[in-house]
Write an enzyme that holds these catalytic residues in place. Structure first.
Site, PDB file in Angstrom:
ATOM      1  N   ASP A  31      29.583  14.200 -21.069  1.00 22.40           N
ATOM      2  CA  ASP A  31      30.242  12.857 -20.347  1.00 22.40           C
ATOM      3  C   ASP A  31      29.223  12.822 -19.252  1.00 22.40           C
ATOM      4  O   ASP A  31      29.075  13.834 -18.476  1.00 22.40           O
ATOM      5  CB  ASP A  31      31.687  13.465 -19.754  1.00 22.40           C
ATOM      6  CG  ASP A  31      32.291  12.224 -18.899  1.00 22.40           C
ATOM      7  OD1 ASP A  31      31.420  11.095 -18.811  1.00 22.40           O
ATOM      8  OD2 ASP A  31      33.415  12.463 -18.551  1.00 22.40           O
ATOM      9  N   ALA A  55      23.419   5.914 -21.796  1.00 29.70           N
ATOM     10  CA  ALA A  55      23.322   5.035 -20.357  1.00 29.70           C
ATOM     11  C   ALA A  55      24.537   4.267 -20.262  1.00 29.70           C
ATOM     12  O   ALA A  55      25.323   3.877 -21.101  1.00 29.70           O
ATOM     13  CB  ALA A  55      22.052   4.294 -20.462  1.00 29.70           C
ATOM     14  N   TYR A  56      24.721   3.731 -19.060  1.00 31.19           N
ATOM     15  CA  TYR A  56      25.586   2.595 -18.621  1.00 31.19           C
ATOM     16  C   TYR A  56      24.764   1.270 -18.873  1.00 31.19           C
ATOM     17  O   TYR A  56      23.859   1.006 -18.147  1.00 31.19           O
ATOM     18  CB  TYR A  56      26.161   3.065 -17.207  1.00 31.19           C
ATOM     19  CG  TYR A  56      27.040   2.060 -16.562  1.00 31.19           C
ATOM     20  CD1 TYR A  56      28.397   2.202 -16.447  1.00 31.19           C
ATOM     21  CD2 TYR A  56      26.665   0.512 -16.285  1.00 31.19           C
ATOM     22  CE1 TYR A  56      29.192   1.396 -15.975  1.00 31.19           C
ATOM     23  CE2 TYR A  56      27.518  -0.284 -16.114  1.00 31.19           C
ATOM     24  CZ  TYR A  56      28.884   0.033 -15.705  1.00 31.19           C
ATOM     25  OH  TYR A  56      29.763  -0.780 -15.241  1.00 31.19           O
ATOM     26  N   THR A  96      14.122   0.831 -18.545  1.00 32.60           N
ATOM     27  CA  THR A  96      14.121  -0.759 -18.686  1.00 32.60           C
ATOM     28  C   THR A  96      13.231  -1.416 -17.783  1.00 32.60           C
ATOM     29  O   THR A  96      12.815  -1.132 -16.884  1.00 32.60           O
ATOM     30  CB  THR A  96      15.657  -1.017 -18.512  1.00 32.60           C
ATOM     31  OG1 THR A  96      15.753  -2.540 -18.488  1.00 32.60           O
ATOM     32  CG2 THR A  96      16.085  -0.535 -17.069  1.00 32.60           C
ATOM     33  N   ASP A  97      12.946  -2.769 -18.367  1.00 38.69           N
ATOM     34  CA  ASP A  97      11.967  -3.606 -17.543  1.00 38.69           C
ATOM     35  C   ASP A  97      12.699  -3.962 -16.288  1.00 38.69           C
ATOM     36  O   ASP A  97      12.279  -4.737 -15.490  1.00 38.69           O
ATOM     37  CB  ASP A  97      11.678  -4.926 -18.341  1.00 38.69           C
ATOM     38  CG  ASP A  97      12.696  -5.724 -18.652  1.00 38.69           C
ATOM     39  OD1 ASP A  97      12.831  -6.769 -18.004  1.00 38.69           O
ATOM     40  OD2 ASP A  97      13.710  -5.484 -19.761  1.00 38.69           O
ATOM     41  N   TYR A 120      22.352  -2.694 -12.130  1.00 36.32           N
ATOM     42  CA  TYR A 120      22.004  -2.120 -13.151  1.00 36.32           C
ATOM     43  C   TYR A 120      20.561  -1.778 -13.142  1.00 36.32           C
ATOM     44  O   TYR A 120      20.296  -0.273 -13.374  1.00 36.32           O
ATOM     45  CB  TYR A 120      22.200  -2.738 -14.451  1.00 36.32           C
ATOM     46  CG  TYR A 120      21.426  -2.366 -15.649  1.00 36.32           C
ATOM     47  CD1 TYR A 120      21.926  -1.227 -16.175  1.00 36.32           C
ATOM     48  CD2 TYR A 120      20.298  -2.792 -16.172  1.00 36.32           C
ATOM     49  CE1 TYR A 120      21.378  -0.631 -17.404  1.00 36.32           C
ATOM     50  CE2 TYR A 120      19.664  -2.373 -17.226  1.00 36.32           C
ATOM     51  CZ  TYR A 120      20.259  -1.254 -18.140  1.00 36.32           C
ATOM     52  OH  TYR A 120      19.731  -0.734 -19.218  1.00 36.32           O
TER      53      TYR A 120
END
Length: 280
Positions: A31, A55-56, A96-97, A120
């Site tokens: 978790d 990931a969230y 992520t970009d 995010y």
């Protein structure tokens, strides 16, 4: 090579399971709301390399759940990376970009200043910083616009909408590289093999080519699927969302080519494979 993967049902985790013998941990076993428990898994498992593919990812929801996003995307990977460093094994992490501002038109290179436009992006940047601070051998793979035949993604959304509509309005001023999850998984596995053999790792960009707008991405989906749909390109201002979206998601993938021999994926070819998998 014994590979421990955080994530089981996500797009990249699913592809990792399809492409290699891995031990994949779902939420029932790991978790990410509990970073210490994730670290304990790394410590206890008999693995040669760890890949975090969990990931969230609810970009808009993160605006109201920024603390949760920070735990899952920031604190959990940092804890995993520390545990991997303590064991002396490589740790690979997907980013992520969205860690960049999303302005301008030049493709982002790894050394560009970071300036996330939303919660995010801030949570993913925290994860990057935590992984680097852990001090072990690591690789951070920044990617964009992920799609596959499983999970929730733009391709499947477009196909679903085409079942009941003949016209769609799609944003045309956000430009980036759609990236097949299968290619991300293949890149991670190649990097993991190289790092187990001694490659130092680092931060790398990996996004599909050629760059395209969401509207043109949608048009290609419908063209390949043989569905007659009119796609009207609209500006981002006509499609407001809780989280600000980057207009520029172009990423320069030269470094990963030079260091690992991994080329930016042809997303149109990847799309063809995904549609075949979906029976379209």
């Amino acid at each position: 090579m014994r590979i421990l993967v955080f994530g089981e049902s996500g797009q990249v985790a699913t592809e990792l399971r399809h492409q290699a013998e891995v031990t994949a941990l779902g939420r029932d076993l790991a978790d990410l709301n509990d970073p210490d428990a994730c670290a304990a898994r790394v410590t206890a498992m008999d693995a040669d390399v760890v890949i975090n593919a969990a990931a969230y990812t609810a970009v808009d929801k993160a605006e109201s759940e920024d603390e949760l996003a920070h735990v899952v995307n920031g604190l959990a990977p940092a804890a995993m990376a520390r545990a991997a460093a303590a064991r002396g094994i490589p740790f690979l992490h997907i980013s992520t970009d969205y860690v960049f501002s999303g302005t301008g038109a030049a493709p982002w290179v790894e050394s560009d200043p970071v300036d996330p436009p939303n919660a995010y992006g801030r949570s993913k940047l925290a994860g990057e910083e935590g992984v680097r601070a852990a001090g072990g051998r690591h690789a951070i793979l920044r990617t964009s616009w992920v799609f596959s035949s499983h999970g929730a993604n733009f391709v499947k959304t477009m196909l679903r909408l085409s079942e009941s509509r003949d016209t769609l309005n799609v944003v045309e001023d956000q430009i980036g590289g759609p990236t097949p999850a299968a290619d991300i998984a293949a890149a991670l596995l190649a990097m993991a093999k190289a790092m187990q053999a001694g490659h130092a790792g680092g931060t790398y960009h990996f996004g599909g080519t050629p760059w395209v707008s969401w509207a043109d991405f949608a048009r290609e989906i419908f063209a390949q699927a043989g569905r007659k749909m009119v796609v009207n390109g609209i500006p981002t201002t006509d499609y407001p969302t809780p989280a600000a979206r980057p207009l520029n998601s172009r990423m320069d993938c030269t470094a990963i080519q030079n260091d690992f021999g991994i080329s930016a994926p042809d997303w149109k070819a990847g799309l063809s494979k995904v549609l075949k998998d979906l029976g379209v």
